[in-house]
Design a protein around this motif. Structure first.
Motif: not given
Lengths: 95, 485
Positions: B36-38, B40, B149
């Motif tokens: 998640p969110n890597r 973004a 996410d």
């Protein structure tokens, strides 16, 4: 065209703004001022003029399709109010 | 009153995720399945002060699509803000296109039904526009909170909107399938429905034939063709029953529940979103010059409709065969390679093998045609040996199995190594027939008494004696001559 107090309430609710009674009235008169300005401009004959979507008459610059960003999750999440397992936590929302 | 008294009207909106390496307005990766969110970036999570920069690859894919459906590609189109509040949309608006989309018009021809009842229909498209995807909200237990996410935020989408041209769930599914095949064919979308790369919304209404359009309800987020069919069928039945009971339809957005097979209301017109679209001041108009369109056109592969027409006109295939073979680019490429190697005279035979034995084997092994153990060249080699009478059709199936199992590099190798070459020496065949006749006096007597079946039994015996290798036509001819006297 002029906005009613009800219009203002609807707009503020769409914008998630919690206006007090007096703020709502003040906002109504400000918004109506803007609309009056628009009305004045509408008096100008624009037939034959192609509407522009942007005040500058230039085209959008494009970038090549390439990955240029690196993972900065830790930096970004350091300033977030609450995170867990890499996720940003927010008040529960289910539509 | 029955269902036949009503006409069903369906239009589809499809969100196709474009297979770019980076996002539409940022340089973050679009790869599926990372933590998640890597993926973004500051733009994707809408940090203050960032600006979107448009991805040329996303625009180019929209142009490819426009050309593939024979639509107008706008020389100038505009990005607009679609405003709504939801935690997986951090800017508070989605960048989309509203008044001036990048693609307008176009058509897709579909084939509906099977056998004698099959028919073709042309579906008109309204538009296709570029926009960014939102992130994902996870509502599992995070101490009563939702987890966000934003890896998917900013992934490029092409929203493809059809006219309300479809008149049954079968037509809607045929259109969705044709569109799915097309976006994969022109390589702008991977079409992975489980991962959400191709999502359908269906606008459904019913009316009296020839009457004014009924009020529509929109079924959101259908991510399989089966759900699309089930959801529309349920929705149509529900609307008809309600109208026949004297009720009215209220415009609404509904969700399909695959567990119950029913649709349920998500929101009605009263609480419909008011998106307040306006041109995004962060983005200048998108200008596409004719030279760019020409360049993209030159790079387009032969399209399924053109290939299908060529298979019918040049190869003499039926409409059904040509449709089946062009249902996916992979199958079409395989078939074309086989015909190129075997020669156009064998086009029909190649089609039979690809749609018959090969398809059955692939299906059973759950393999994609690109992973076929039998290559198009190997299949062509086999077809060639059947055509020149080196082997019979029955032995051909044996050779095909051997190729599948990797028992040889080519049909010729296997025929040679396993001694499968057809016996066409009439002297040798005659000798085998004499033996069989001597050993099967009963069948001979029965045939002479008028039992035609006995003849087939004798042919079978000769084929058996030759282990399937005798040329069946020759066996028939010589046997009949010998028995006929």
């Amino acid at each position: 065209m002029s906005l009613s107090l009800e219009d203002v309430r609807k707009i503020s609710s769409l914008a998630r703004l919690d206006l007090s009674e007096s703020d709502a009235e003040a906002t109504r008169s400000k918004l109506n001022g803007i609309l009056e300005l628009v009305e004045q401009m509408q008096a100008i004959d624009t037939s034959g003029v192609e509407p522009m979507s942007h005040p500058q008459d230039v085209a959008q610059r494009l970038r090549d399709d390439a990955v240029t960003e690196t993972d900065r999750r830790d930096d970004f999440q350091r300033v977030a109010p609450q995170t867990e397992a890499g996720l940003y936590l927010v008040p529960k929302v289910i539509e | 009153m029955s269902r036949n008294d009503w006409e069903v009207v369906i239009g589809l909106e499809v969100h196709a995720q474009l297979n770019t390496a980076s996002k539409i307005f940022s340089g973050a990766s679009t790869a599926f399945g990372s933590e998640p969110n890597r993926q973004a970036s500051a733009v994707d999570i809408a940090l203050p002060g960032v600006l979107p920069v448009l991805n040329r690859g996303a625009v180019e894919r929209a142009i490819r699509f426009g050309l593939a459906i024979d639509a107008q590609v706008a020389p100038k189109s505009v990005f607009a803000r679609k405003n709504y509040f939801y935690p997986d949309l951090p800017k508070g608006y989605q960048i989309s296109q509203f008044e001036l989309p990048v693609v307008s018009g176009g058509t897709i021809t579909i084939r509906v039904g099977e056998g004698d009842k099959a028919y073709e229909k042309t579906v008109n498209l309204t538009r296709a526009h570029l926009e960014e995807d939102a992130g994902k909200s996870l509502h599992e237990d995070f101490h009563g909170m939702s987890g966000i996410d934003l890896n998917r935020a900013g992934t490029p989408l092409l929203e493809i909107v059809s006219e309300p041209d479809m008149r049954s769930s079968a037509e809607a599914v045929a259109y969705a399938r044709a569109l799915h095949a097309l976006v994969r064919w022109i390589e702008i979308c991977d079409g992975n429905m489980q991962e959400g790369s191709f999502r359908c919304d269906a606008n459904v209404s019913v009316r009296r034939p020839g009457g004014p359009l009924g009020t529509r309800r929109e079924i959101k987020n259908l991510n399989s063709f089966r759900f699309l069919q089930q959801a529309i069928d349920f929705e149509v039945q529900w609307q008809i029953e309600r109208l026949e009971d004297g009720g009215t339809i209220q415009q609404a957005t509904v969700l399909f529940d695959p567990d119950t097979g029913e649709t349920r209301v998500m929101r009605t017109k009263e609480d419909a979103h008011d998106y307040r679209y306006f041109p995004d001041p962060d983005l200048m108009p998108l200008v596409i010059v004719p030279e760019w369109i020409d360049r993209v056109r030159e790079q387009l592969p032969e399209l399924p409709a053109a290939m299908k027409a060529r298979f019918i006109d040049d190869y003499g295939l039926s409409a059904y065969d040509a449709t089946t073979l062009t249902a996916s680019r992979e199958v079409a490429t395989y078939y074309q390679a086989a015909v190129d190697a075997a020669g156009q005279a064998q086009a029909k035979t190649c089609a039979n093998w690809v749609m018959g034995d090969l398809a059955a084997r692939l299906n059973k092994a759950e393999l994609d045609v690109t992973a076929s153990p039998v290559s198009p060249t190997q299949l062509a080699g086999l077809v060639t040996r059947i055509a020149d009478n080196t082997i019979s059709n029955a032995i051909g199936k044996k050779v095909f199995d051997a190729l599948w199992n990797g028992e040889g590099d080519s049909a010729d190798d296997i025929i040679e190594a396993q001694g499968l070459k057809q016996v066409t020496d009439s002297g040798a065949i005659e000798a085998m027939i004499d033996e069989v006749l001597a050993a099967n006096q009963k069948s001979v007597d029965e045939f002479r008494a008028g039992k035609e079946k006995a003849f087939n039994a004798l042919v079978g015996q000769v084929m058996k004696a030759s282990r399937g290798k005798a040329n069946p036509a020759q066996v028939n001819e010589i046997l009949r001559r010998k028995l006929g006297g």
